[in-house]
Design a protein around this motif. Structure first.
Motif, PDB file in Angstrom:
ATOM      1  N   GLY A   1      45.698  29.526  25.303  1.00  0.00           N
ATOM      2  CA  GLY A   1      45.115  28.527  24.528  1.00  0.00           C
ATOM      3  C   GLY A   1      44.709  28.900  23.027  1.00  0.00           C
ATOM      4  N   ARG A   2      43.672  28.423  22.341  1.00  0.00           N
ATOM      5  CA  ARG A   2      43.339  28.880  21.177  1.00  0.00           C
ATOM      6  C   ARG A   2      43.149  30.329  20.983  1.00  0.00           C
ATOM      7  N   THR A   3      43.851  30.877  19.910  1.00  0.00           N
ATOM      8  CA  THR A   3      43.512  32.177  19.509  1.00  0.00           C
ATOM      9  C   THR A   3      42.349  32.435  18.430  1.00  0.00           C
ATOM     10  N   PHE A   4      41.771  33.663  18.587  1.00  0.00           N
ATOM     11  CA  PHE A   4      40.495  33.779  17.525  1.00  0.00           C
ATOM     12  C   PHE A   4      40.693  35.394  16.982  1.00  0.00           C
ATOM     13  N   THR A   5      40.266  35.489  15.799  1.00  0.00           N
ATOM     14  CA  THR A   5      40.390  36.660  15.186  1.00  0.00           C
ATOM     15  C   THR A   5      39.151  37.748  15.571  1.00  0.00           C
ATOM     16  N   SER A   6      38.144  37.412  16.224  1.00  0.00           N
ATOM     17  CA  SER A   6      36.865  37.949  16.345  1.00  0.00           C
ATOM     18  C   SER A   6      36.382  37.423  17.522  1.00  0.00           C
ATOM     19  N   TYR A   7      36.280  38.009  18.627  1.00  0.00           N
ATOM     20  CA  TYR A   7      35.482  37.545  19.820  1.00  0.00           C
ATOM     21  C   TYR A   7      35.206  38.825  20.807  1.00  0.00           C
ATOM     22  N   VAL A   8      34.413  38.361  21.720  1.00  0.00           N
ATOM     23  CA  VAL A   8      34.387  39.374  22.850  1.00  0.00           C
ATOM     24  C   VAL A   8      34.407  38.882  24.146  1.00  0.00           C
ATOM     25  N   MET A   9      35.043  39.599  24.894  1.00  0.00           N
ATOM     26  CA  MET A   9      35.423  39.241  26.259  1.00  0.00           C
ATOM     27  C   MET A   9      34.590  40.198  27.306  1.00  0.00           C
ATOM     28  N   GLY A  10      34.010  39.580  28.313  1.00  0.00           N
ATOM     29  CA  GLY A  10      33.209  40.347  29.322  1.00  0.00           C
ATOM     30  C   GLY A  10      33.001  39.660  30.685  1.00  0.00           C
ATOM     31  N   TRP A  11      32.570  40.377  31.680  1.00  0.00           N
ATOM     32  CA  TRP A  11      32.576  40.308  33.012  1.00  0.00           C
ATOM     33  C   TRP A  11      31.176  39.981  33.557  1.00  0.00           C
TER      34      TRP A  11
END
Length: 127
Positions: A26-36
């Motif tokens: 979907g939508r892309t971002f320039t700054s983000y965090v991915m977690g579990w």
């Protein structure tokens, strides 16, 4: 909007290994965090690990340090959780999550900072 799909869960013997994947679309971002995160029946949601948008600054909960490794494939917008030396107490539903905007590392364990969540994948570690 963003969709997150986890895969790789299953049943494994104590001491074994498992690799989880989370594909974002979907939508892309320039700054983000991915977690579990993970949640066992009757227990609170628990932070496991997280990484920033370019795969840097991996951060782990004390309970999984030295056993789990988080990594990111930027080309596929996919984050992985490699789980080794699994213990019965690791049994839970594991959820992938994304924070839309950059957050200080100190806030990463707080589930309230994440904007999108996957449906979860079951991990069961037998004795």
């Amino acid at each position: 909007q963003v969709q997150l799909v986890e895969s790789g869960g299953g049943l494994v013997q104590a001491g074994g290994s498992l690799r989880l994947s989370c594909a974002a679309s979907g939508r892309t971002f320039t700054s983000y965090v991915m977690g579990w995160f993970r949640q066992a029946p009757g227990k609170e949601r628990e932070f496991v690990a997280a990484v920033n948008w370019n795969g840097g600054n991996p951060y782990y909960a004390d309970s999984v340090k030295g056993r789990f490794t988080i990594s990111k494939d930027n080309a596929e917008n996919t984050v992985y959780l490699e789980m080794n030396t699994l213990k019965p107490e690791d049994t839970a539903v594991y959820y992938c999550a994304v924070a839309r905007f950059f957050q200080p590392t100190s806030r990463w364990p707080n589930p309230d900072v994440y904007d999108y969540w996957g449906q979860g994948t079951q991990v069961t570690v037998s004795s």
